[in-house]
Motif scaffolding. Structure first.
Motif, PDB file in Angstrom:
ATOM      1  N   ARG A  70      15.915 -15.326  46.987  1.00 21.05           N
ATOM      2  CA  ARG A  70      14.497 -15.527  46.720  1.00 21.05           C
ATOM      3  C   ARG A  70      13.754 -14.227  46.919  1.00 21.05           C
ATOM      4  O   ARG A  70      13.932 -13.531  47.912  1.00 21.05           O
ATOM      5  CB  ARG A  70      13.921 -16.608  47.653  1.00 21.05           C
ATOM      6  CG  ARG A  70      12.454 -16.906  47.340  1.00 21.05           C
ATOM      7  CD  ARG A  70      11.946 -18.021  48.246  1.00 21.05           C
ATOM      8  NE  ARG A  70      10.545 -18.261  48.004  1.00 21.05           N
ATOM      9  CZ  ARG A  70      10.087 -19.056  47.055  1.00 21.05           C
ATOM     10  NH1 ARG A  70      10.925 -19.673  46.251  1.00 21.05           N
ATOM     11  NH2 ARG A  70       8.787 -19.252  46.892  1.00 21.05           N
TER      12      ARG A  70
ATOM     13  N   ALA B 200       7.786 -13.302  49.120  1.00 16.04           N
ATOM     14  CA  ALA B 200       6.679 -14.159  48.692  1.00 16.04           C
ATOM     15  C   ALA B 200       5.366 -13.432  48.641  1.00 16.04           C
ATOM     16  O   ALA B 200       4.355 -13.998  48.252  1.00 16.04           O
ATOM     17  CB  ALA B 200       6.563 -15.361  49.627  1.00 16.04           C
TER      18      ALA B 200
ATOM     19  N   ALA C 142       8.038 -24.486  45.698  1.00 14.56           N
ATOM     20  CA  ALA C 142       9.058 -24.359  46.748  1.00 14.56           C
ATOM     21  C   ALA C 142      10.440 -24.584  46.156  1.00 14.56           C
ATOM     22  O   ALA C 142      10.647 -25.454  45.304  1.00 14.56           O
ATOM     23  CB  ALA C 142       8.783 -25.374  47.855  1.00 14.56           C
ATOM     24  N   GLY C 143      11.386 -23.769  46.606  1.00 15.42           N
ATOM     25  CA  GLY C 143      12.756 -23.906  46.135  1.00 15.42           C
ATOM     26  C   GLY C 143      13.033 -23.217  44.818  1.00 15.42           C
ATOM     27  O   GLY C 143      14.111 -23.409  44.234  1.00 15.42           O
TER      28      GLY C 143
ATOM     29  N   SER D  56       7.162 -13.145  44.012  1.00 20.14           N
ATOM     30  CA  SER D  56       6.673 -14.453  43.600  1.00 20.14           C
ATOM     31  C   SER D  56       5.192 -14.455  43.252  1.00 20.14           C
ATOM     32  O   SER D  56       4.721 -15.361  42.580  1.00 20.14           O
ATOM     33  CB  SER D  56       6.955 -15.488  44.679  1.00 20.14           C
ATOM     34  OG  SER D  56       6.302 -15.135  45.888  1.00 20.14           O
TER      35      SER D  56
END
Length: 273
Positions: A3, A6, A22-23, A122
């Motif tokens: 990931r 963020a 999320a995820g 993100s």
């Protein structure tokens, strides 16, 4: 798949709403297409769109993907050389990024291709994070048409005065109300035009346009007006009067979509241009 972080350096609270669910992780793609095959980027009922076609290719790899988002919503017939697109996919998405473009292209028609793919922070948003969008309009300057440029450039047989066109273009650069060059626009019509230049390159003349955002058909209206200047049908200094009039009927007609290309975008401190 790892990931991405963020947060972005200096990311504002406003941008936090751009993070993926999320995820999921956010991918950034560069996409190119032949506009003749599509009714534009945006999904539309009963007609082919770039957005739907690209999402369909992803769904061959995973069913759990969101809608792709592009830096610009191009109209029917407009081409793209390098359109930034973001897509949110599950963290469990199994296709390695170095192979993703090839995997998607195996499920895409010849008129559409993913050039590259990478993971992005993100908070990145292909549309709302974009700091500048660039277009090129191509004009074929030959006495007779060229079949290999059919659907790729506007054929203009007559003489064009590049000096007059660039003089007119220079007077339009800056922050102005561009209502006179937009079609059926219901948004506020003040925009910053950062670049407008005519570049003769052999038989193909290129009109380069740059700005953060554009009104509906604004680029095609600007090009149509410059072509009137180049053909001697409009004085170069008349474009400032057209601009001030805010009347669409005063400017040149929209040139056809097939000569227009989305050529690139920049994102400031959020990664490559």
């Amino acid at each position: 798949m790892r990931r991405a972080d963020a947060t972005l350096g200096g990311m504002t609270d406003t941008r936090r709403r751009y993070i993926p669910p999320a995820g999921h992780v956010r991918l950034r793609l560069t996409v190119s297409w032949d506009g003749a095959a599509y009714a534009g980027w945006q999904s539309q009922a009963s007609v082919p769109s770039v957005q739907d076609t690209l999402q369909g290719a992803f769904q061959h790899l995973t069913s759990a993907v969101f809608r792709p988002v592009a830096a610009g919503r191009t109209d029917a017939g407009v081409h793209a050389e390098a359109m930034p697109v973001h897509m949110d996919v599950p963290e469990s998405f199994g296709v390695p990024l170095p192979r993703l473009a090839q995997a998607l292209n195996a499920h895409l028609p010849p008129t559409l291709a993913v050039l590259d793919a990478e993971e992005t922070p993100s908070g990145f948003h292909a549309r709302f994070s974009c700091a500048e969008r660039r277009y090129v309009y191509r004009v074929l300057r030959t006495p007779q048409r060229r079949p290999l440029w059919e659907g790729r450039a506007l054929h203009v047989r007559g003489e064009l005065d590049v000096g007059a066109m660039n003089a007119a273009a220079a007077s339009l650069i800056g922050t102005h109300d561009f209502a006179a060059f937009a079609t059926q626009e219901d948004r506020q019509t003040v925009r910053e035009l950062r670049g407008l230049t005519v570049k003769p390159v052999g038989e193909i003349w290129e009109i380069h346009v740059a700005g953060q955002s554009f009104l509906r058909h604004m680029v095609r209206g600007l090009v149509g007006t410059l072509l009137l200047v180049g053909a001697g049908k409009l004085e170069a200094n008349a474009v400032t009067e057209i601009l001030a009039s805010r009347q669409r009927s005063q400017a040149g007609a929209n040139v056809p979509a097939h000569g227009l290309y989305f050529s690139g975008a920049s994102y400031g401190g959020q990664g490559r241009g």
